[in-house]
Motif scaffolding. Structure first.
Motif, mmCIF file in Angstrom:
data_model
loop_
_atom_site.group_PDB
_atom_site.id
_atom_site.type_symbol
_atom_site.label_atom_id
_atom_site.label_comp_id
_atom_site.label_asym_id
_atom_site.label_seq_id
_atom_site.Cartn_x
_atom_site.Cartn_y
_atom_site.Cartn_z
ATOM 1 N N SER A 1 -77.325 49.542 -79.015
ATOM 2 C CA SER A 1 -77.586 48.422 -78.937
ATOM 3 C C SER A 1 -78.301 47.557 -78.465
ATOM 4 N N SER A 2 -79.756 48.892 -77.657
ATOM 5 C CA SER A 2 -80.422 48.306 -77.068
ATOM 6 C C SER A 2 -81.540 48.249 -78.948
ATOM 7 N N ILE A 3 -81.482 48.637 -79.472
ATOM 8 C CA ILE A 3 -82.501 49.182 -80.738
ATOM 9 C C ILE A 3 -81.948 47.821 -81.467
ATOM 10 N N VAL A 4 -80.777 46.961 -81.821
ATOM 11 C CA VAL A 4 -80.181 46.260 -82.131
ATOM 12 C C VAL A 4 -80.909 45.210 -81.134
ATOM 13 N N GLY A 5 -81.076 44.679 -80.233
ATOM 14 C CA GLY A 5 -81.214 43.822 -79.359
ATOM 15 C C GLY A 5 -83.191 44.002 -79.410
ATOM 16 N N ASP A 6 -83.654 44.448 -79.412
ATOM 17 C CA ASP A 6 -85.206 45.399 -80.018
ATOM 18 C C ASP A 6 -85.141 44.406 -80.974
ATOM 19 N N ILE A 7 -85.097 44.267 -82.309
ATOM 20 C CA ILE A 7 -85.126 43.532 -84.044
ATOM 21 C C ILE A 7 -84.617 42.323 -84.262
ATOM 22 N N ILE A 8 -83.782 42.018 -82.997
ATOM 23 C CA ILE A 8 -83.162 40.949 -83.415
ATOM 24 C C ILE A 8 -84.506 39.742 -82.833
ATOM 25 N N ARG A 9 -84.645 38.102 -83.581
ATOM 26 C CA ARG A 9 -85.010 37.988 -83.370
ATOM 27 C C ARG A 9 -84.516 35.910 -83.470
ATOM 28 N N GLY A 10 -84.224 35.699 -82.546
ATOM 29 C CA GLY A 10 -83.225 34.086 -82.397
ATOM 30 C C GLY A 10 -82.374 34.400 -82.097
ATOM 31 N N ARG A 11 -81.134 34.263 -82.753
ATOM 32 C CA ARG A 11 -79.730 34.405 -82.454
ATOM 33 C C ARG A 11 -79.280 34.295 -83.814
ATOM 34 N N GLY A 12 -78.740 35.647 -83.918
ATOM 35 C CA GLY A 12 -78.411 36.633 -84.917
ATOM 36 C C GLY A 12 -76.974 37.249 -84.244
ATOM 37 N N GLY A 13 -76.123 36.003 -84.380
ATOM 38 C CA GLY A 13 -75.233 36.169 -83.719
ATOM 39 C C GLY A 13 -74.172 37.474 -84.568
ATOM 40 N N GLN A 14 -74.455 36.864 -86.758
ATOM 41 C CA GLN A 14 -73.518 38.263 -87.145
ATOM 42 C C GLN A 14 -74.515 39.254 -87.673
ATOM 43 N N VAL A 15 -75.582 39.767 -86.984
ATOM 44 C CA VAL A 15 -76.141 41.023 -87.183
ATOM 45 C C VAL A 15 -75.207 41.568 -86.002
ATOM 46 N N ILE A 16 -75.065 40.416 -84.334
ATOM 47 C CA ILE A 16 -74.526 41.632 -83.398
ATOM 48 C C ILE A 16 -73.273 41.596 -83.791
ATOM 49 N N ALA A 17 -72.419 41.125 -84.532
ATOM 50 C CA ALA A 17 -71.186 41.377 -84.830
ATOM 51 C C ALA A 17 -71.009 42.602 -86.270
ATOM 52 N N ILE A 18 -71.796 42.416 -86.981
ATOM 53 C CA ILE A 18 -71.992 43.828 -87.399
ATOM 54 C C ILE A 18 -71.392 45.293 -86.943
ATOM 55 N N PHE A 19 -72.346 44.431 -85.790
ATOM 56 C CA PHE A 19 -72.620 45.921 -85.202
ATOM 57 C C PHE A 19 -71.568 46.184 -83.845
ATOM 58 N N GLN A 20 -71.042 45.126 -83.725
ATOM 59 C CA GLN A 20 -69.769 45.707 -83.001
ATOM 60 C C GLN A 20 -68.482 46.363 -83.637
ATOM 61 N N MET A 21 -68.651 45.887 -85.061
ATOM 62 C CA MET A 21 -67.640 45.840 -86.241
ATOM 63 C C MET A 21 -67.496 47.662 -86.187
ATOM 64 N N ALA A 22 -68.972 47.643 -86.084
ATOM 65 C CA ALA A 22 -69.053 49.442 -87.081
ATOM 66 C C ALA A 22 -68.057 50.097 -85.731
ATOM 67 N N GLY A 23 -68.561 49.715 -84.517
ATOM 68 C CA GLY A 23 -67.844 50.453 -83.099
ATOM 69 C C GLY A 23 -66.052 49.971 -83.752
ATOM 70 N N ASP A 24 -65.694 49.115 -83.853
ATOM 71 C CA ASP A 24 -64.469 48.787 -83.965
ATOM 72 C C ASP A 24 -64.268 49.819 -84.916
ATOM 73 N N ALA A 25 -64.218 50.116 -86.009
ATOM 74 C CA ALA A 25 -64.216 50.404 -86.884
ATOM 75 C C ALA A 25 -64.341 52.347 -86.520
ATOM 76 N N GLY A 26 -65.060 52.584 -85.833
ATOM 77 C CA GLY A 26 -65.074 53.974 -85.276
ATOM 78 C C GLY A 26 -63.402 54.039 -84.714
ATOM 79 N N MET A 27 -63.522 52.777 -84.136
ATOM 80 C CA MET A 27 -61.832 53.618 -82.628
ATOM 81 C C MET A 27 -60.907 53.264 -83.514
ATOM 82 N N ILE A 28 -61.144 52.713 -84.420
ATOM 83 C CA ILE A 28 -59.803 53.109 -85.732
ATOM 84 C C ILE A 28 -59.614 54.171 -87.179
ATOM 85 N N VAL A 29 -60.866 54.791 -87.619
ATOM 86 C CA VAL A 29 -60.537 55.682 -88.120
ATOM 87 C C VAL A 29 -60.364 56.794 -87.449
ATOM 88 N N GLY A 30 -61.240 57.144 -85.988
ATOM 89 C CA GLY A 30 -61.296 58.186 -85.493
ATOM 90 C C GLY A 30 -59.955 58.640 -84.757
#
Length: 410
Positions: free
Chosen positions: A323-352
């Motif tokens: 999450s720190s890496i994502v915060g480093d690269i974001i500029r301004g508001r990037g809600g969908q960028v953060i959303a995809i990051f969250q979805m990747a984590g959720d996918a791991g919790m579903i698939v795992g």
């Protein structure tokens, strides 16, 4: 003793306070959900579906939540999301049959997605790259403490009524929404974004073009698959059936993991800020891998306890880095960028849990652990490829930077 909030913006302390209510409430209701569902006479598969549907709804609504953050701001989306969960949790507590409970738990996943994306955006946008790892540690620590203390309270409330934990969670969520709405204010947080088309925000295409963002997506998927997937699926059964131990030992192992992770979270965040995201990720993933391997070869309960302690230590260094890496690269508001990051984590919790459970059924618990270790080994290899993303530590003038499209926050 130095305050964990030293040099952090006010938004972080407000968010931690609001999220602590959410974490305690979630811990309260978590052990009550399967017991309440069982009271309707359903089988284990139906109980599992209650848990999975919440995660599936979160995953499916991630991009919607990201778009809402881009349009209306973090404060409005966080408050609305928490209130939505509060309403559906309360209705779940009033359920008179299994299908009602399933629907209300699934509907709550949308609100959970909204406030999670909004909270991530607050942390990533309000903190500079020299303090982002520590800010993530403080936030994760609040969830950890709340999650550990909640089940004990929930157990006591369940003695009164199986519905009581749901009502208690709903009240705590109302407290979280109130704190966020009243105190979560700044020049960047809480406003409708008027210039989402002017380029003053990070688009999903731009983010996916960056190597560190792609690595962060894979890492958060693997971490949620292996660490959370193991805990939520076959680990308790392994301890009871294979190691011939008790549920108390299962609880001791989970508690040890949480204690070690909580004790070292701040150290892991500071290391990430001072020495870089790569070194923190490498330490965390390597130590966690050793813990999963120790679990694979565990033949006695004390070996399980040792493995869980090692996994907790690794988690302290690894949990904040993607999450720190994502915060480093974001500029301004990037809600969908953060959303995809969250979805990747959720996918791991579903698939795992699905993959691990299938492997355990088809082969053995140790096969499932060994495959998880192999997946984690791939994640460890990926951490060696993470380019530096902190603006303050990019190469000096004349050197070739390793990250493309990095700009300061607006």
């Amino acid at each position: 003793m130095q305050s964990p909030f030293k040099d952090l913006p006010r938004e972080i302390s407000v968010l931690v306070a609001a999220s602590f209510f959410v974490a305690v409430g979630f811990g309260i209701v978590l052990p009550a959900i399967p017991v309440f569902a069982r009271s309707f006479g359903v089988n284990n598969a139906a109980i599992g579906l209650i848990v999975s549907m919440f995660a599936i709804t979160r995953f499916a609504s991630g991009l919607i939540s990201g778009k809402l953050v881009d349009l209306y701001g973090e404060r409005a989306v966080y408050t609305s999301g928490v209130l939505m969960v509060a309403v559906f949790v309360f209705l779940a507590g009033l359920s008179t049959n299994y299908h009602q409970l399933l629907f209300f738990r699934a509907a709550g996943g949308l609100g959970s997605s909204m406030f999670s994306v909004a909270a991530g955006s607050v942390i990533m946008r309000s903190v500079d790259d020299q303090h982002r790892g520590r800010a993530q540690s403080v936030y994760n620590g609040a969830f950890l403490v709340g999650g550990v203390s909640g089940p004990a309270i929930g157990g006591l409330l369940s003695l009164i009524s199986l519905r009581a934990p749901f009502f208690a969670y709903s009240i705590l969520l109302l407290g979280s929404a109130t704190v966020a709405h009243v105190y979560l204010k700044s020049e960047k947080i809480g406003k409708r974004e008027k210039n989402v088309e002017t380029g003053q925000h990070t688009t999903l295409r731009e983010a996916l073009a960056m190597k560190p963002y792609r690595i962060a997506l894979v890492l958060v998927f693997i971490v949620n698959w292996v660490i959370f997937g193991l805990r939520a699926s076959i680990l308790p059964i392994f301890v009871i059936e294979d190691l011939k131990s008790t549920t108390a030992v299962v609880g001791f192992g989970l508690a040890l993991s949480a204690i070690f992770q909580g004790a070292l979270l701040m150290r892991g965040g500071r290391l990430s800020d001072l020495k870089g995201r790569r070194i923190a990720s490498l330490i965390g993933s390597s130590v966690s891998l050793l813990g999963v391997l120790a679990l694979t070869f565990a033949i006695h309960p004390w070996m399980y306890l040792f493995a869980m302690s090692i996994i907790g230590i690794g988690g302290a260094y690894l949990s904040t880095t993607p999450s720190s890496i994502v915060g480093d690269i974001i500029r301004g508001r990037g809600g969908q960028v953060i959303a995809i990051f969250q979805m990747a984590g959720d996918a791991g919790m579903i698939v795992g849990p699905l993959v691990i459970g299938a492997l355990a059924d088809a082969y053995s618990y140790r096969t499932a652990f060994a495959v998880s270790a192999a997946v984690f080994a791939f994640g460890t290899l990926l951490t060696t490829q993470i380019p530096e993303t902190r603006q303050s530590y990019l190469p000096n003038k004349g050197e070739e930077p390793q990250v493309i499209n990095l700009r300061p926050l607006d």
